[in-house]
Design a protein around this motif. Structure first.
Motif: not given
Length: 343
Positions: A247-252
């Motif tokens: 989720v961090v990778e996607e939202e970053s």
């Protein structure tokens, strides 16, 4: 409030620091004429940053710093600023100075510099009153307007690309170059990296752990707030080789924001998180509250209690933003908190 204050960027972008060749020696022996001459040989120096470039014509004698942590670079290199930002978040004794900065000033026998009150933004008048030759802000969230105003006072070293997204290594590189102490800055980076690696080696269980650095409002569990990879907290861990939660990778991706929120109804997106890190009170009551929530309790890490609590506004919580002086002070304790959440 940690969201508004800070942010190590995964974006270790190619900094372009254009400097004339020259050697630098420790600023602690500023009375040595040869040392001063060597420092002066590094100038003029031109530093590129988000707002263009800044040229510093001669060795600064009066150094001011604004925003978070910038004062730690000159102090670590033996240079005492004429003024620096007053700290309110993470201060343990109400004097406006973090404990590791207090220790370093005491070690070099220096008094506390003038403290700039940044509660309502940069106090330009107070900065000007210190008559600086350079203003260090390599780690900051300066706006164009703030940069322009500060530049009327003295040459300003701003962040390279992303607001609040400068790694401690790049902060040291930029700020030390502005002081004519680039070689000393490189040596400091090498020393700090060794300290970090040694501390992490004591907690091998963290090596493959996906850590999500969150800020969850206890009064509103409808949103899950967390820091993107542009922020220094998750960015620091990524630089150490720890994997990012999906989720961090996607939202970053495709953002220039260091913080974002996701609806709690999307709790299934946090299924691969191994450790939730959040701020809270010493009682740890936030863990019970999260586990009692019908949506958030569906997240495996929360259900298992793998939640690392950094006590709100304490020095240890502040040290989660790694900086030149905080690493030696508390990096081992910080890793211990993260690893303890896996037990």
């Amino acid at each position: 409030m940690p969201i508004s204050r800070s942010a190590t960027a995964i974006a270790l972008s190619a900094l372009t620091v254009l400097a004339l060749a020259g050697c630098a020696t420790s600023a602690a022996d500023g009375g040595d004429a040869a040392a001063n001459e060597a420092d002066a040989g590094a100038f003029p120096v031109t530093i590129e940053h988000a707002f263009g470039e800044t040229t510093i014509e001669s060795k600064p004698e009066r150094v001011a710093t604004v925003a978070w942590s910038n004062q730690e670079v000159p102090i670590a290199l033996g240079v005492v600023p004429v003024g620096m930002a007053e700290v309110t978040w993470g201060d343990d004794d109400g004097d406006g100075v973090l404990p590791w900065v207090e220790d370093a000033l005491e070690e070099i026998g220096a008094e506390t510099p003038v403290l700039f009150d940044e509660t309502d933004g940069i106090d330009f008048e107070a900065v000007a009153d210190t008559q600086p030759d350079v203003i260090l802000a390599a780690y900051s969230g300066l706006t164009q307007e703030e940069y322009d105003t500060l530049s009327k006072i003295a040459p300003v070293v701003a962040y390279p690309e992303v607001p609040w997204g400068t790694s401690y290594e790049d902060m040291i590189r930029l700020n030390s170059t502005a002081l004519g102490l680039a070689d000393e800055g490189d040596a400091l980076i090498e020393e700090l990296n060794s300290e970090v690696d040694a501390a992490l080696a004591d907690f091998p269980e963290l090596a493959e752990s996906k850590v999500l650095f969150s800020y969850i409002d206890p009064s509103d569990f409808s949103q899950i707030g967390f820091y993107t990879s542009l922020d220094t907290r998750p960015g620091f861990l990524v630089d150490l080789g720890l994997p990012l939660p999906a989720v961090v990778e996607e939202e970053s991706t495709g953002t220039d924001q260091f913080y974002t929120t996701v609806s709690a109804e999307q709790a299934d997106r946090f299924g691969d998180v191994d450790v939730f890190v959040t701020y809270g009170d010493a009682s740890g009551s936030i863990i019970e509250q999260l586990q009692a929530d019908p949506l958030l309790s569906q997240i495996p890490a929360i259900a298992a209690g793998h939640i690392a609590i950094l006590e709100e506004s304490t020095p240890l919580a502040a040290s989660a933003n790694p900086s030149p002086l905080s690493i030696g002070w508390g990096i081992h304790d910080y890793f211990a908190v993260l690893a303890g959440a896996l037990d």
